[in-house]
Write an enzyme that holds these catalytic residues in place. Structure first.
Site, PDB file in Angstrom:
ATOM      1  N   GLY A  10       0.821  -1.218   0.000  1.00 33.87           N
ATOM      2  CA  GLY A  10       0.000   0.000   0.000  1.00 33.87           C
ATOM      3  C   GLY A  10       0.847   1.257   0.000  1.00 33.87           C
ATOM      4  O   GLY A  10       0.570   2.207   0.729  1.00 33.87           O
ATOM      5  N   SER A  12       1.393   3.393  -2.482  1.00 34.92           N
ATOM      6  CA  SER A  12       1.070   4.447  -3.465  1.00 34.92           C
ATOM      7  C   SER A  12       0.457   5.682  -2.832  1.00 34.92           C
ATOM      8  O   SER A  12       0.496   6.769  -3.404  1.00 34.92           O
ATOM      9  CB  SER A  12       0.110   3.895  -4.525  1.00 34.92           C
ATOM     10  OG  SER A  12      -1.010   3.311  -3.889  1.00 34.92           O
ATOM     11  N   ARG A  13      -0.155   5.496  -1.661  1.00 35.89           N
ATOM     12  CA  ARG A  13      -0.877   6.630  -1.050  1.00 35.89           C
ATOM     13  C   ARG A  13      -0.737   6.580   0.468  1.00 35.89           C
ATOM     14  O   ARG A  13      -0.304   5.581   1.028  1.00 35.89           O
ATOM     15  CB  ARG A  13      -2.375   6.543  -1.397  1.00 35.89           C
ATOM     16  CG  ARG A  13      -2.653   6.719  -2.863  1.00 35.89           C
ATOM     17  CD  ARG A  13      -4.131   6.709  -3.166  1.00 35.89           C
ATOM     18  NE  ARG A  13      -4.685   5.365  -3.245  1.00 35.89           N
ATOM     19  CZ  ARG A  13      -5.743   4.944  -2.549  1.00 35.89           C
ATOM     20  NH1 ARG A  13      -6.346   5.754  -1.710  1.00 35.89           N
ATOM     21  NH2 ARG A  13      -6.194   3.716  -2.707  1.00 35.89           N
ATOM     22  N   ASP A  61      -2.430  -7.352  -6.116  1.00 40.21           N
ATOM     23  CA  ASP A  61      -3.576  -7.377  -5.204  1.00 40.21           C
ATOM     24  C   ASP A  61      -3.220  -8.303  -4.037  1.00 40.21           C
ATOM     25  O   ASP A  61      -3.221  -9.523  -4.172  1.00 40.21           O
ATOM     26  CB  ASP A  61      -4.810  -7.900  -5.951  1.00 40.21           C
ATOM     27  CG  ASP A  61      -6.027  -7.965  -5.053  1.00 40.21           C
ATOM     28  OD1 ASP A  61      -5.902  -7.712  -3.835  1.00 40.21           O
ATOM     29  OD2 ASP A  61      -7.120  -8.265  -5.580  1.00 40.21           O
ATOM     30  N   VAL A  62      -2.903  -7.706  -2.905  1.00 42.64           N
ATOM     31  CA  VAL A  62      -2.404  -8.515  -1.782  1.00 42.64           C
ATOM     32  C   VAL A  62      -3.495  -9.381  -1.151  1.00 42.64           C
ATOM     33  O   VAL A  62      -3.200 -10.208  -0.293  1.00 42.64           O
ATOM     34  CB  VAL A  62      -1.700  -7.658  -0.691  1.00 42.64           C
ATOM     35  CG1 VAL A  62      -0.425  -7.030  -1.215  1.00 42.64           C
ATOM     36  CG2 VAL A  62      -2.636  -6.612  -0.102  1.00 42.64           C
ATOM     37  N   ASN A  88       0.803  -2.783   5.391  1.00 41.35           N
ATOM     38  CA  ASN A  88       0.040  -1.537   5.522  1.00 41.35           C
ATOM     39  C   ASN A  88      -1.213  -1.496   4.645  1.00 41.35           C
ATOM     40  O   ASN A  88      -2.174  -0.823   4.995  1.00 41.35           O
ATOM     41  CB  ASN A  88       0.983  -0.368   5.172  1.00 41.35           C
ATOM     42  CG  ASN A  88       0.243   0.913   4.916  1.00 41.35           C
ATOM     43  OD1 ASN A  88      -0.207   1.576   5.866  1.00 41.35           O
ATOM     44  ND2 ASN A  88       0.070   1.281   3.655  1.00 41.35           N
ATOM     45  N   SER A 140      -5.563  -0.652  13.684  1.00 47.43           N
ATOM     46  CA  SER A 140      -6.432   0.492  13.976  1.00 47.43           C
ATOM     47  C   SER A 140      -6.965   0.411  15.401  1.00 47.43           C
ATOM     48  O   SER A 140      -7.141  -0.690  15.943  1.00 47.43           O
ATOM     49  CB  SER A 140      -7.613   0.468  12.996  1.00 47.43           C
ATOM     50  OG  SER A 140      -8.658   1.295  13.443  1.00 47.43           O
ATOM     51  N   TYR A 153     -14.405  -4.032   9.163  1.00 49.26           N
ATOM     52  CA  TYR A 153     -13.089  -3.397   9.306  1.00 49.26           C
ATOM     53  C   TYR A 153     -12.535  -3.628  10.712  1.00 49.26           C
ATOM     54  O   TYR A 153     -11.376  -4.033  10.885  1.00 49.26           O
ATOM     55  CB  TYR A 153     -13.222  -1.892   9.021  1.00 49.26           C
ATOM     56  CG  TYR A 153     -11.924  -1.130   9.107  1.00 49.26           C
ATOM     57  CD1 TYR A 153     -11.020  -1.140   8.048  1.00 49.26           C
ATOM     58  CD2 TYR A 153     -11.597  -0.392  10.244  1.00 49.26           C
ATOM     59  CE1 TYR A 153      -9.825  -0.435   8.122  1.00 49.26           C
ATOM     60  CE2 TYR A 153     -10.402   0.311  10.325  1.00 49.26           C
ATOM     61  CZ  TYR A 153      -9.522   0.285   9.258  1.00 49.26           C
ATOM     62  OH  TYR A 153      -8.333   0.975   9.346  1.00 49.26           O
ATOM     63  N   ILE A 186      -6.226   9.127  10.816  1.00 52.89           N
ATOM     64  CA  ILE A 186      -5.078   9.701  10.104  1.00 52.89           C
ATOM     65  C   ILE A 186      -5.597  10.355   8.814  1.00 52.89           C
ATOM     66  O   ILE A 186      -6.481   9.796   8.131  1.00 52.89           O
ATOM     67  CB  ILE A 186      -4.030   8.602   9.776  1.00 52.89           C
ATOM     68  CG1 ILE A 186      -3.701   7.750  11.031  1.00 52.89           C
ATOM     69  CG2 ILE A 186      -2.759   9.234   9.190  1.00 52.89           C
ATOM     70  CD1 ILE A 186      -3.179   8.508  12.241  1.00 52.89           C
TER      71      ILE A 186
HETATM   72  P1  NAP Z   1      -5.145   4.905   1.797  1.00 54.15           P
HETATM   73  O1  NAP Z   1      -4.611   6.291   1.757  1.00 54.15           O
HETATM   74  O2  NAP Z   1      -6.548   4.657   1.367  1.00 54.15           O
HETATM   75  O3  NAP Z   1      -4.137   3.954   0.979  1.00 54.15           O
HETATM   76  C1  NAP Z   1      -4.381   2.588   0.928  1.00 54.15           C
HETATM   77  C2  NAP Z   1      -3.213   1.913   0.277  1.00 54.15           C
HETATM   78  O4  NAP Z   1      -3.463   0.486   0.305  1.00 54.15           O
HETATM   79  C3  NAP Z   1      -3.041   2.294  -1.187  1.00 54.15           C
HETATM   80  O5  NAP Z   1      -1.673   2.325  -1.501  1.00 54.15           O
HETATM   81  C4  NAP Z   1      -3.733   1.158  -1.920  1.00 54.15           C
HETATM   82  O6  NAP Z   1      -3.244   0.935  -3.230  1.00 54.15           O
HETATM   83  C5  NAP Z   1      -3.363  -0.010  -1.034  1.00 54.15           C
HETATM   84  N1  NAP Z   1      -4.267  -1.148  -1.219  1.00 54.15           N
HETATM   85  C6  NAP Z   1      -5.582  -1.225  -0.951  1.00 54.15           C
HETATM   86  N2  NAP Z   1      -6.058  -2.456  -1.280  1.00 54.15           N
HETATM   87  C7  NAP Z   1      -5.013  -3.150  -1.759  1.00 54.15           C
HETATM   88  C8  NAP Z   1      -4.850  -4.454  -2.280  1.00 54.15           C
HETATM   89  N3  NAP Z   1      -5.880  -5.318  -2.357  1.00 54.15           N
HETATM   90  N4  NAP Z   1      -3.638  -4.842  -2.721  1.00 54.15           N
HETATM   91  C9  NAP Z   1      -2.577  -3.984  -2.662  1.00 54.15           C
HETATM   92  N5  NAP Z   1      -2.665  -2.738  -2.179  1.00 54.15           N
HETATM   93  C10 NAP Z   1      -3.866  -2.321  -1.743  1.00 54.15           C
HETATM   94  O7  NAP Z   1      -5.066   4.289   3.273  1.00 54.15           O
HETATM   95  P2  NAP Z   1      -4.269   4.749   4.576  1.00 54.15           P
HETATM   96  O8  NAP Z   1      -5.163   5.610   5.368  1.00 54.15           O
HETATM   97  O9  NAP Z   1      -2.909   5.176   4.254  1.00 54.15           O
HETATM   98  O10 NAP Z   1      -4.250   3.335   5.329  1.00 54.15           O
HETATM   99  C11 NAP Z   1      -3.100   2.515   5.401  1.00 54.15           C
HETATM  100  C12 NAP Z   1      -3.324   1.503   6.521  1.00 54.15           C
HETATM  101  O11 NAP Z   1      -3.548   2.204   7.738  1.00 54.15           O
HETATM  102  C13 NAP Z   1      -4.542   0.606   6.311  1.00 54.15           C
HETATM  103  O12 NAP Z   1      -4.262  -0.701   6.721  1.00 54.15           O
HETATM  104  C14 NAP Z   1      -5.580   1.233   7.210  1.00 54.15           C
HETATM  105  O13 NAP Z   1      -6.553   0.307   7.630  1.00 54.15           O
HETATM  106  C15 NAP Z   1      -4.721   1.708   8.355  1.00 54.15           C
HETATM  107  N6  NAP Z   1      -5.366   2.756   9.140  1.00 54.15           N
HETATM  108  C16 NAP Z   1      -5.691   3.951   8.588  1.00 54.15           C
HETATM  109  C17 NAP Z   1      -6.345   4.888   9.366  1.00 54.15           C
HETATM  110  C18 NAP Z   1      -6.752   6.215   8.820  1.00 54.15           C
HETATM  111  O14 NAP Z   1      -7.477   6.944   9.539  1.00 54.15           O
HETATM  112  N7  NAP Z   1      -6.344   6.624   7.638  1.00 54.15           N
HETATM  113  C19 NAP Z   1      -6.653   4.611  10.701  1.00 54.15           C
HETATM  114  C20 NAP Z   1      -6.286   3.384  11.218  1.00 54.15           C
HETATM  115  C21 NAP Z   1      -5.632   2.468  10.444  1.00 54.15           C
HETATM  116  P3  NAP Z   1      -3.930   1.639  -4.514  1.00 54.15           P
HETATM  117  O15 NAP Z   1      -3.520   3.086  -4.487  1.00 54.15           O
HETATM  118  O16 NAP Z   1      -3.365   0.914  -5.669  1.00 54.15           O
HETATM  119  O17 NAP Z   1      -5.412   1.472  -4.360  1.00 54.15           O
END
Ligand code: NAP
Length: 243
Positions: A10, A12-13, A61-62, A88, A140, A153, A186
């Protein structure tokens, strides 16, 4: 300059992208993975190239065991050892449980939880050979306290937390440390569905008065990756005092 290599899913973003930048800036080789459009990681590759670091990029696709195994076959063929893994990649699903389809349920479970198993199953043998390794799972706070309208989730992240604790016990004798970060809210695309009003209401509930940033989480991931071998099996909550 050292030769350590970190694999980040993950990348890319959001949190994964900040984490990749942090490790590159600290001189690590990186293996970066996203699901769609690998070109969005081109700038990370350029940054690594500029610093004479190895950067492998994969579109994978993980949630698919076959897809994950395919990239590990390629990594092994290139003779690259992985020192650190950051599991991640994740997706959220917001809505009432009774409205969730079976496909949405399975996709959430496979993306957030089974993927962690798929990556670990492939990476652990190499770490065992070196008697060294760090696995860091991004979880989380909802995996600790549960969130209304995010049952699937929360279930996956609760699973990630116990996966972390159990695997840490299993791998401690082999000098492989397994920890998780239970993030609060976040500021990433994952929360882009929130209206400005929802965002403000949410931030008002967080003692620090704001969301965390991906860079703040990346710095903590980096610190855990560089912590000693006695630090294992921990779920580290980073939430601005939210729960
Ligand atoms: P995000 O900005 O939505 O980015 C998600 C990343 O995961 C992207 O790089 C996406 O790739 C990748 N991804 C999604 N599905 C995938 C798959 N099947 N195979 C490979 N890559 C995949 O999310 P984020 O907020 O940074 O979250 C990262 C982690 O932190 C997650 O596990 C999330 O649950 C956890 N988290 C986030 C928050 C929050 O508030 N943001 C809070 C608690 C925990 P693509 O760009 O190709 O789609």
């Amino acid at each position: 300059m050292h030769n350590k290599t970190v694999l980040i899913t993950g990348a890319s973003r959001g949190i994964g992208r900040s984490t990749a930048k942090k490790f590159i800036s600290e001189g690590y080789n990186v293996i970066i993975i996203c699901k769609n459009d690998i070109s969005r990681m081109n700038d990370l590759k350029q940054l690594a190239d500029t610093n004479n670091l190895i950067c492998l990029m994969y579109e994978c696709d993980v949630s698919s065991y076959e897809a994950v195994t395919n990239i590990f076959n390629d990594i092994h063929a290139k003779n690259i050892n992985i020192d650190i893994v950051v599991n991640n990649a994740g997706i959220s699903h917001v809505g009432l449980l009774q409205d969730m389809t079976v496909e949405e349920w399975n996709s959430t479970i496979n993306t957030n939880l089974s993927s962690v198993f798929y990556i670990c199953k492939n990476v652990i043998p190499g770490m065992l050979k070196k008697h060294n390794g760090k696995i860091i799972n991004i979880s989380s706070i909802w995996g600790i306290v549960g969130a209304s309208c995010e049952v699937a989730y929360s279930t996956t992240k609760g699973g990630v937390n116990l996966f972390t604790k159990a695997l840490a016990k299993e791998l401690a004798p082999s000098n492989i440390q397994v920890n998780a970060i239970a993030c609060g809210v976040i500021d990433t695309d994952m929360n882009s569905h929130l209206s400005n009003e929802d965002k403000q209401n949410l931030e008002a509930e967080i003692p620090t008065g704001r969301m965390g940033t991906p860079d703040e989480i990346a710095n903590i991931i980096y610190d855990i990756a560089n912590s000693g071998e006695y630090m294992t099996g921990q779920i580290i909550t980073v939430d601005g005092g939210f729960i």
